[in-house]
Motif scaffolding. Structure first.
Motif, mmCIF file in Angstrom:
data_model
loop_
_atom_site.group_PDB
_atom_site.id
_atom_site.type_symbol
_atom_site.label_atom_id
_atom_site.label_comp_id
_atom_site.label_asym_id
_atom_site.label_seq_id
_atom_site.Cartn_x
_atom_site.Cartn_y
_atom_site.Cartn_z
ATOM 1 N N ALA A 1 6.635 38.267 -29.507
ATOM 2 C CA ALA A 1 6.481 37.679 -30.817
ATOM 3 C C ALA A 1 5.907 38.520 -31.812
ATOM 4 O O ALA A 1 6.596 38.900 -32.741
ATOM 5 N N PHE A 2 4.826 38.797 -31.797
ATOM 6 C CA PHE A 2 4.284 39.510 -32.950
ATOM 7 C C PHE A 2 3.694 41.072 -32.709
ATOM 8 O O PHE A 2 3.222 41.860 -33.421
ATOM 9 N N GLN A 3 4.126 41.446 -31.276
ATOM 10 C CA GLN A 3 4.084 43.009 -31.276
ATOM 11 C C GLN A 3 5.612 43.717 -31.217
ATOM 12 O O GLN A 3 5.882 44.786 -31.884
ATOM 13 N N THR A 4 6.636 43.055 -30.537
ATOM 14 C CA THR A 4 7.616 43.533 -30.384
ATOM 15 C C THR A 4 8.817 42.798 -31.076
ATOM 16 O O THR A 4 9.968 43.256 -31.365
ATOM 17 N N GLN A 5 8.452 41.771 -32.166
ATOM 18 C CA GLN A 5 9.086 41.087 -32.901
ATOM 19 C C GLN A 5 10.449 40.569 -32.281
ATOM 20 O O GLN A 5 11.381 40.418 -32.750
ATOM 21 N N ARG A 6 10.123 40.137 -31.128
ATOM 22 C CA ARG A 6 11.311 39.360 -30.273
ATOM 23 C C ARG A 6 11.133 37.907 -30.370
ATOM 24 O O ARG A 6 10.914 37.081 -29.530
ATOM 25 N N PHE A 7 11.182 37.311 -31.707
ATOM 26 C CA PHE A 7 11.110 35.832 -31.813
ATOM 27 C C PHE A 7 11.701 34.971 -30.954
ATOM 28 O O PHE A 7 11.237 33.985 -30.624
ATOM 29 N N GLY A 8 13.176 35.203 -30.857
ATOM 30 C CA GLY A 8 13.894 34.249 -30.156
ATOM 31 C C GLY A 8 13.460 34.150 -28.906
ATOM 32 O O GLY A 8 13.248 33.171 -28.094
ATOM 33 N N TYR A 9 13.301 35.381 -28.024
ATOM 34 C CA TYR A 9 13.060 35.462 -26.730
ATOM 35 C C TYR A 9 11.519 34.817 -26.316
ATOM 36 O O TYR A 9 11.362 34.033 -25.503
ATOM 37 N N GLY A 10 10.504 35.190 -27.402
ATOM 38 C CA GLY A 10 9.414 34.506 -27.282
ATOM 39 C C GLY A 10 9.199 33.034 -27.449
ATOM 40 O O GLY A 10 8.574 32.387 -26.687
ATOM 41 N N SER A 11 10.104 32.524 -28.318
ATOM 42 C CA SER A 11 10.109 31.201 -28.553
ATOM 43 C C SER A 11 10.781 30.425 -27.270
ATOM 44 O O SER A 11 10.272 29.422 -26.741
ATOM 45 N N ALA A 12 11.841 31.076 -26.371
ATOM 46 C CA ALA A 12 12.524 30.580 -25.208
ATOM 47 C C ALA A 12 11.175 30.575 -24.113
ATOM 48 O O ALA A 12 11.237 29.512 -23.475
ATOM 49 N N ILE A 13 10.406 31.556 -24.232
ATOM 50 C CA ILE A 13 9.426 31.452 -22.779
ATOM 51 C C ILE A 13 8.624 30.240 -23.298
ATOM 52 O O ILE A 13 7.887 29.559 -22.441
ATOM 53 N N ALA A 14 8.181 30.119 -24.602
ATOM 54 C CA ALA A 14 6.988 29.002 -25.053
ATOM 55 C C ALA A 14 7.591 27.820 -24.752
ATOM 56 O O ALA A 14 6.884 26.998 -24.382
ATOM 57 N N TYR A 15 8.939 27.401 -24.706
ATOM 58 C CA TYR A 15 9.556 26.212 -24.558
ATOM 59 C C TYR A 15 9.705 26.042 -23.134
ATOM 60 O O TYR A 15 9.443 24.991 -22.503
ATOM 61 N N GLY A 16 9.989 27.246 -22.349
ATOM 62 C CA GLY A 16 9.523 27.101 -21.012
ATOM 63 C C GLY A 16 8.304 26.771 -20.473
ATOM 64 O O GLY A 16 8.192 25.933 -19.526
ATOM 65 N N LEU A 17 7.284 27.405 -20.972
ATOM 66 C CA LEU A 17 5.855 26.955 -20.672
ATOM 67 C C LEU A 17 5.703 25.310 -21.046
ATOM 68 O O LEU A 17 5.133 24.790 -20.244
ATOM 69 N N PHE A 18 6.156 25.173 -22.140
ATOM 70 C CA PHE A 18 5.985 23.651 -22.759
ATOM 71 C C PHE A 18 6.413 22.536 -21.625
ATOM 72 O O PHE A 18 6.089 21.773 -21.407
ATOM 73 N N ALA A 19 7.838 23.012 -21.203
ATOM 74 C CA ALA A 19 8.522 22.247 -20.296
ATOM 75 C C ALA A 19 7.845 22.010 -19.173
ATOM 76 O O ALA A 19 7.611 20.905 -18.324
ATOM 77 N N VAL A 20 7.176 23.107 -18.356
ATOM 78 C CA VAL A 20 6.266 23.072 -17.344
ATOM 79 C C VAL A 20 5.154 22.160 -17.343
ATOM 80 O O VAL A 20 4.810 21.383 -16.451
ATOM 81 N N THR A 21 4.596 22.281 -18.589
ATOM 82 C CA THR A 21 3.094 21.555 -18.735
ATOM 83 C C THR A 21 3.650 20.130 -19.001
ATOM 84 O O THR A 21 2.941 19.350 -18.140
ATOM 85 N N ILE A 22 4.728 19.799 -19.437
ATOM 86 C CA ILE A 22 4.951 18.446 -19.490
ATOM 87 C C ILE A 22 5.333 17.867 -18.242
ATOM 88 O O ILE A 22 5.012 16.531 -17.842
ATOM 89 N N LEU A 23 6.194 18.400 -17.485
ATOM 90 C CA LEU A 23 6.644 17.882 -16.006
ATOM 91 C C LEU A 23 5.273 17.905 -15.132
ATOM 92 O O LEU A 23 5.108 16.945 -14.452
ATOM 93 N N LEU A 24 4.139 18.909 -15.307
ATOM 94 C CA LEU A 24 3.110 18.831 -14.464
ATOM 95 C C LEU A 24 2.331 17.773 -14.715
ATOM 96 O O LEU A 24 1.867 16.966 -14.018
ATOM 97 N N THR A 25 2.157 17.484 -16.018
ATOM 98 C CA THR A 25 1.200 16.053 -16.870
ATOM 99 C C THR A 25 1.970 14.970 -16.347
ATOM 100 O O THR A 25 1.161 14.081 -15.825
ATOM 101 N N LEU A 26 3.213 15.120 -16.275
ATOM 102 C CA LEU A 26 3.926 13.616 -15.878
ATOM 103 C C LEU A 26 3.669 13.332 -14.412
ATOM 104 O O LEU A 26 3.795 12.073 -13.844
ATOM 105 N N GLY A 27 3.953 14.481 -13.628
ATOM 106 C CA GLY A 27 3.581 14.298 -12.282
ATOM 107 C C GLY A 27 2.401 13.789 -11.739
ATOM 108 O O GLY A 27 2.312 12.835 -11.059
#
Length: 309
Positions: free
Chosen positions: A270-296
């Motif tokens: 996001a902040f070195q290569t300015q690929r904000f869209g792709y960085g946000s997608a990976i951030a949401y993937g991390l968010f989904a994994v964290t939520i699933l792990l916590t719910l599990g």
């Protein structure tokens, strides 16, 4: 609407409870609302905006170009993302069990009746409240291969000097050690509070029945700590998965990208290569994994009747 009831020949009024509950709810929201609205605005709005960005190709300057789920498809096939996930999993596997075990041992030691125990408890908690960035900067001097204190100790012990943060095979382990130094105070305090809440009558009854100290701990104290252990495991797992500040202040993902975690990879995109869209997608993937792990873990604690949450 007010109703009347007969009690010993006299009419008494019965006030409905619903208006009273409504007043109490409105009163509570009147106190909570001014603080809740900014918090929700500063969390929900960025989350929704980040999701919208994750479906675009955007460098922060030119107009965003919609790509649908293309960023998420790229994320699955990205070898650098896979390497960052592997580093994060390895760090989590090292950090979480170590923090639980060391925190429990330190809590047991601090639960004894010894002199200056309040001073020791304060000292063990200070690294947790200290700035993680300051901890990382200090640790980079301690583990410096040329003039660091760690290698100075090894030389005095006639042991070979190490590269530490400059070695691809050692850097992630050293970061785990630094993270443990900063986080172990939290785990120790949580376990210390849980140990002081263990019923003394249970331990005395086990002692009367002939159980030694080890058996009392294993069969009486440890089962009482299970809910706390589940909570600490969830908390420390989230801490390890989201680790960024120590990586940023010590290695910047190096050497040879051996310490590049998922969060640092998102920062770099996001902040070195300015690929904000792709960085946000990976951030949401991390968010989904964290939520699933916590719910599990939450589901497991409920299923095994451990009131951890």
């Amino acid at each position: 609407m007010t109703t009347f009831a007969l009690s010993r020949g006299r009419a008494t009024t019965v006030t409905p409870r619903k208006p009273r509950r409504t007043r109490r709810a409105l009163t509570g929201w009147a106190f909570v609302g001014p603080a809740a609205i900014p918090i929700l605005g500063l969390s929900i709005f960025p989350a929704v905006w980040a999701f919208l960005i994750s479906r675009t190709k955007w460098n922060g300057i030119a107009p965003a170009k919609p790509v649908g789920w293309g960023n998420y498809q790229t994320m699955v096939q990205d070898p650098q993302a896979a390497a960052a996930v592997g580093h994060t999993l390895w760090l989590t596997a090292l950090f979480v069990p170590s923090s639980i075990l060391l925190g429990m041992l330190i809590a047991i030691a601090l639960n004894q009746k010894i002199r200056f125990v309040a001073f020791y408890r304060t000292c063990i908690f200070i690294p947790y409240v200290a700035s993680a960035a300051a901890t990382g900067i200090l640790a980079s001097f301690v583990f410096n291969p040329q003039f660091g204190a760690a290698n100075d100790v090894l030389r005095r012990l006639h042991l070979p000097a190490q590269q530490f943060l400059e070695s691809p095979s050692q850097a992630l382990v050293v970061i785990c050690v630094i993270a443990l130094w900063g986080e172990i105070g939290f785990t120790a305090v949580i376990y210390l509070a849980a140990l002081q809440d263990v019923p003394v009558a249970l331990m005395e009854a086990a002692t009367v029945d002939g159980a030694g100290r080890w058996r009392v701990f294993w069969h009486v104290v440890l089962p009482q700590l299970r809910p706390v252990t589940v909570f600490v495991a969830v908390w420390q797992t989230i801490t390890a998965v989201q680790l960024f500040d120590l990586v940023y202040t010590t290695t910047r993902g190096g050497p040879l990208q051996s310490t590049e975690t998922v969060v640092y990879y998102i920062y770099k995109l996001a902040f070195q290569t300015q690929r904000f869209g792709y960085g946000s997608a990976i951030a949401y993937g991390l968010f989904a994994v964290t939520i699933l792990l916590t719910l599990g873990i939450f589901w497991y604690s409920r299923r095994s009747r451990m009131e951890a949450f």
